[in-house]
Design an enzyme around this catalytic site. Sequence first.
Site, PDB file in Angstrom:
ATOM      1  CB  ALA A  83      44.914 -42.403  34.357  1.00  0.00           C
ATOM      2  CB  CYS A  84      40.602 -45.404  36.549  1.00  0.00           C
ATOM      3  SG  CYS A  84      38.820 -45.465  36.786  1.00  0.00           S
ATOM      4  CB  ILE A  85      37.890 -42.289  32.409  1.00  0.00           C
ATOM      5  CG1 ILE A  85      37.421 -40.897  31.980  1.00  0.00           C
ATOM      6  CG2 ILE A  85      36.749 -43.271  32.600  1.00  0.00           C
ATOM      7  CD1 ILE A  85      36.876 -40.834  30.573  1.00  0.00           C
ATOM      8  CB  ALA A  88      41.465 -39.374  35.427  1.00  0.00           C
TER       9      ALA A  88
END
Length: 138
Positions: A83-85, A88
Site C-alpha cells: 500500500a502506498c504510504i 494510506a
Amino acid sequence: MNNLDPHSFTLVITGAPYSTQAPQTALSFAKAAIAAGHAIDRVFLYGDGIHLASALVTPPSDEPHWPKNWATFLEEHEVPGVACIASALRRGLVDDKEQKRYELDASNLRAPFTIAGLGEWVEGNIKSSRTLYFHGDR
C-alpha cells in the site's frame, strides 16, 4: 540481454473495494494469470485502492470479503502486497510503525500487506514485463 520475466505482471489497484470493480477484476486477472503459468511480481495499492489493505473492513456476511480474499491470494502465492504510504496515511491506514510515529491509538493494516513508498511501484515496473492498472470508476 533482457532481465525481464516475459510472463510477470505488476498489478496496480486504484479503485476501492465495494465502490468499484477494480479489486474484483484485478483478483480475477491475477488468479487467471497464475493458473496460466504467469507470475505476479507484486500488487501495488494506490489512491482509494489502499482500502483493500484495511483490517477494519467488515462487509455483510452475504457479500465477498475482498480484503480477506486478496490477503489469502497473496499469502497462497507469495506475492507482495504493498500500500502506498502517502495514499494510506491520507485515508487512515497505518501499520504499527506509523501508529507509533504519529502517536495513534491503533494500527489497521491487514497482513500480509505492507506500507511502502512509490519506489515499490517503480521497482515493479522495472522487474515485470507488464504493469496493469485497475482503476476505480469515475
